[in-house]
Design a protein around this motif. Structure first.
Motif, short mmCIF file in Angstrom:
data_model
loop_
_atom_site.label_atom_id
_atom_site.label_comp_id
_atom_site.label_asym_id
_atom_site.label_seq_id
_atom_site.Cartn_x
_atom_site.Cartn_y
_atom_site.Cartn_z
N GLN A 24 9.28 -11.04 46.43
CA GLN A 24 8.72 -10.53 47.68
C GLN A 24 9.25 -9.12 47.91
O GLN A 24 10.44 -8.89 47.84
CB GLN A 24 9.12 -11.44 48.85
CG GLN A 24 8.46 -11.12 50.15
CD GLN A 24 7.03 -11.64 50.22
OE1 GLN A 24 6.58 -12.33 49.30
NE2 GLN A 24 6.34 -11.31 51.29
N VAL A 25 8.34 -8.19 48.15
CA VAL A 25 8.71 -6.80 48.39
C VAL A 25 8.24 -6.41 49.78
O VAL A 25 7.10 -6.70 50.16
CB VAL A 25 8.09 -5.87 47.34
CG1 VAL A 25 8.42 -4.41 47.66
CG2 VAL A 25 8.59 -6.23 45.95
N GLN A 26 9.10 -5.75 50.51
CA GLN A 26 8.75 -5.25 51.84
C GLN A 26 9.05 -3.77 51.92
O GLN A 26 10.04 -3.29 51.36
CB GLN A 26 9.56 -5.97 52.92
CG GLN A 26 9.14 -7.38 53.21
CD GLN A 26 9.92 -7.97 54.37
OE1 GLN A 26 11.15 -8.04 54.33
NE2 GLN A 26 9.22 -8.37 55.41
N LEU A 27 8.19 -3.05 52.61
CA LEU A 27 8.45 -1.65 52.93
C LEU A 27 8.86 -1.61 54.40
O LEU A 27 8.05 -1.95 55.27
CB LEU A 27 7.22 -0.79 52.69
CG LEU A 27 6.72 -0.72 51.25
CD1 LEU A 27 5.57 0.29 51.14
CD2 LEU A 27 7.82 -0.36 50.28
N LEU A 28 10.08 -1.21 54.64
CA LEU A 28 10.63 -1.21 55.99
C LEU A 28 10.66 0.20 56.52
O LEU A 28 11.42 1.04 56.01
CB LEU A 28 12.02 -1.85 55.98
CG LEU A 28 12.07 -3.28 55.45
CD1 LEU A 28 13.51 -3.79 55.44
CD2 LEU A 28 11.19 -4.19 56.26
N GLU A 29 9.86 0.47 57.53
CA GLU A 29 9.74 1.81 58.10
C GLU A 29 10.65 1.94 59.32
O GLU A 29 10.89 0.97 60.04
CB GLU A 29 8.30 2.08 58.52
CG GLU A 29 7.31 2.01 57.37
CD GLU A 29 5.89 1.80 57.84
OE1 GLU A 29 4.98 1.97 57.02
OE2 GLU A 29 5.71 1.47 59.02
N GLY B 91 13.72 -5.92 48.55
CA GLY B 91 13.30 -7.18 47.95
C GLY B 91 13.40 -7.15 46.45
O GLY B 91 14.20 -6.40 45.87
N SER B 92 12.58 -7.95 45.81
CA SER B 92 12.65 -8.13 44.36
C SER B 92 11.92 -7.01 43.64
O SER B 92 10.89 -7.22 42.98
CB SER B 92 12.06 -9.48 43.97
OG SER B 92 10.74 -9.60 44.48
N ILE B 93 12.47 -5.82 43.77
CA ILE B 93 11.88 -4.68 43.08
C ILE B 93 13.01 -3.75 42.67
O ILE B 93 13.91 -3.46 43.45
CB ILE B 93 10.87 -3.96 43.99
CG1 ILE B 93 10.15 -2.85 43.22
CG2 ILE B 93 11.52 -3.41 45.25
CD1 ILE B 93 8.92 -2.33 43.93
N LYS C 63 17.67 4.64 46.19
CA LYS C 63 17.52 3.76 47.35
C LYS C 63 16.09 3.27 47.53
O LYS C 63 15.80 2.56 48.49
CB LYS C 63 17.96 4.50 48.62
CG LYS C 63 19.42 4.89 48.64
CD LYS C 63 19.77 5.61 49.94
CE LYS C 63 21.24 5.99 49.97
NZ LYS C 63 21.59 6.72 51.23
N ASN C 64 15.19 3.68 46.61
CA ASN C 64 13.76 3.33 46.77
C ASN C 64 13.27 3.64 48.17
O ASN C 64 12.60 2.83 48.82
CB ASN C 64 13.53 1.84 46.44
CG ASN C 64 13.55 1.56 44.95
OD1 ASN C 64 13.24 2.43 44.13
ND2 ASN C 64 13.91 0.35 44.59
N THR C 65 13.61 4.82 48.63
CA THR C 65 13.31 5.22 50.00
C THR C 65 12.55 6.54 50.00
O THR C 65 12.86 7.45 49.23
CB THR C 65 14.60 5.36 50.81
OG1 THR C 65 15.26 4.09 50.86
CG2 THR C 65 14.32 5.81 52.24
#
Length: 120
Positions: free
Chosen positions: A1-6, A26-28, A75-77
């Protein structure tokens, strides 16, 4: 499950600045392209800015010179710094990210959206 948290957004007067950030959780292990889109009331969603993993950027003409997209790969950000804001920048801003395999998109992800309101 992957989420993008803004995070970020809010209300600002014309001419002001706001910053948005979006982290892939998540799992990324990595994301490839990241971008910000927006949807203004009564309008279609439009691309605001995008950035590749290597740092190549692309901007909508309407925001060039005012907005800056950047990212932290560790940080995948992704970030969006918005300066000299105008009332027409008012919209819900969405973060997007994708995964590529051999140059082909295999997955894409979207954030929940964050409201940016610019008062005149």
């Amino acid at each position: 499950q992957v989420q993008l948290l803004e995070s970020g957004g809010g209300l600002v007067q014309a001419g002001g600045s706001l910053g948005l950030s979006c982290a892939a959780k998540g799992s990324i292990s990595r994301v490839d392209n990241m971008a910000w889109y927006r949807r203004a009331p009564g309008k279609q969603r439009e691309l605001v800015a995008s950035i590749t993993r290597g740092g190549n950027t692309n901007y909508a003409d309407s925001v060039k010179g005012r907005f800056t997209i950047s990212r932290d790969n560790a940080k995948n950000t992704v970030y969006l710094q918005m300066n000299s804001l105008k009332p027409e920048d008012t919209a819900v801003y969405y973060c997007a990210a994708d995964r590529l395999r051999n140059g082909i998109k295999v997955s894409d992800y979207w954030g929940q959206g964050t409201q940016v309101t610019v008062s005149s």
